[in-house]
Scaffold this active site. Sequence first.
Site, short mmCIF file in Angstrom:
data_model
loop_
_atom_site.label_atom_id
_atom_site.label_comp_id
_atom_site.label_asym_id
_atom_site.label_seq_id
_atom_site.Cartn_x
_atom_site.Cartn_y
_atom_site.Cartn_z
N HIS A 1 2.53 1.01 -12.89
CA HIS A 1 3.29 -0.21 -13.20
C HIS A 1 4.79 0.08 -13.08
O HIS A 1 5.25 1.11 -13.58
CB HIS A 1 2.95 -0.71 -14.60
CG HIS A 1 3.66 -1.98 -14.94
ND1 HIS A 1 3.29 -3.20 -14.40
CD2 HIS A 1 4.75 -2.21 -15.71
CE1 HIS A 1 4.11 -4.13 -14.83
NE2 HIS A 1 5.01 -3.56 -15.63
N GLY B 1 0.77 -1.24 0.00
CA GLY B 1 0.00 0.00 0.00
C GLY B 1 0.80 1.29 0.00
O GLY B 1 0.28 2.35 0.34
C1 GAR Z 1 4.22 -1.20 -7.01
O1 GAR Z 1 5.58 -1.23 -7.37
C2 GAR Z 1 3.35 -1.17 -8.25
O2 GAR Z 1 3.92 -0.42 -9.30
C3 GAR Z 1 3.26 -2.63 -8.60
O3 GAR Z 1 3.11 -3.27 -7.37
C4 GAR Z 1 3.81 -2.52 -6.37
C5 GAR Z 1 2.84 -2.30 -5.22
O4 GAR Z 1 3.49 -1.66 -4.15
N1 GAR Z 1 2.17 -2.88 -9.51
C6 GAR Z 1 2.23 -3.76 -10.49
O5 GAR Z 1 3.18 -4.49 -10.67
C7 GAR Z 1 0.99 -3.82 -11.36
N2 GAR Z 1 1.27 -4.48 -12.59
P1 GAR Z 1 2.64 -0.85 -3.10
O6 GAR Z 1 1.56 -1.81 -2.58
O7 GAR Z 1 3.63 -0.50 -2.02
O8 GAR Z 1 2.05 0.34 -3.78
#
Ligand code: GAR
Length: 214
Positions: free
Chosen positions: A105, A12
């Site tokens: 992404h 999150g």
């Molecule tokens: C982030 O790096 C986001 O860009 C990636 O998941 C992570 C979530 O981190 N999303 C993807 O890979 C979608 N294809 P977070 O929960 O700390 O925001």
Amino acid sequence: MKTLVILISGRGSNMQALLNADLNVDRIIVISNNPQAEGLQIAQRQGVETYVVDHRNFKDRKDFDEVLAGKIAEFQPKLVALAGFMRILSDDFVHRYQGRLINIHPSLLPAFPGLATHDRALREGVKIHGCTVHFVTPQLDHGPIIIQAAVVVLPEDTETSLANRVLQQEHRIFPQAVRWFVDDQLKLTGDMVQIEINHTCMSQITLYSPGLTE
Ligand code: GAR
């Protein structure tokens, strides 16, 4: 009433960046497919409304997506922001929210859609890596690009060090993209996104490249 719905699956940190951004919205709702998502507790501690639609309670993707789409519809959101939402969404879901569904992404799309983007970037030997905010289409990690940030890949980089530098940039560009959207400053013409302020197309910077200049 301008409502932002944020979908999360885990940590999150991008959700937190949106919560910190003092966006011009009346209501923020956080929904997770994962009851254990750390981000849920972070949101709750800040008094944000949270909901869980646990994908494991559904027999297939279609059923899950229908219930999730219905839950989101209750809030009549202006925008649905995928902030580390790690479920592939069905075409029906995407069509229902197309034009008001955006995703962050961790790569410079169209390079490295899918998972393990930083590891793949290192293995390919790319010299520039980064992150992208884009409108969502039925194709995975694809769609009109709103903003990107680039970082230089250093010879000593590990997957973790690269991921950390990219994540810092995610936390800059995601709130920026959401702000443009909720302030009605994004114009989508076909596959092209423009930033429009007072009906004038702005040549706003939609590529951050801190590592290239600092
Ligand atoms: C982030 O790096 C986001 O860009 C990636 O998941 C992570 C979530 O981190 N999303 C993807 O890979 C979608 N294809 P977070 O929960 O700390 O925001």
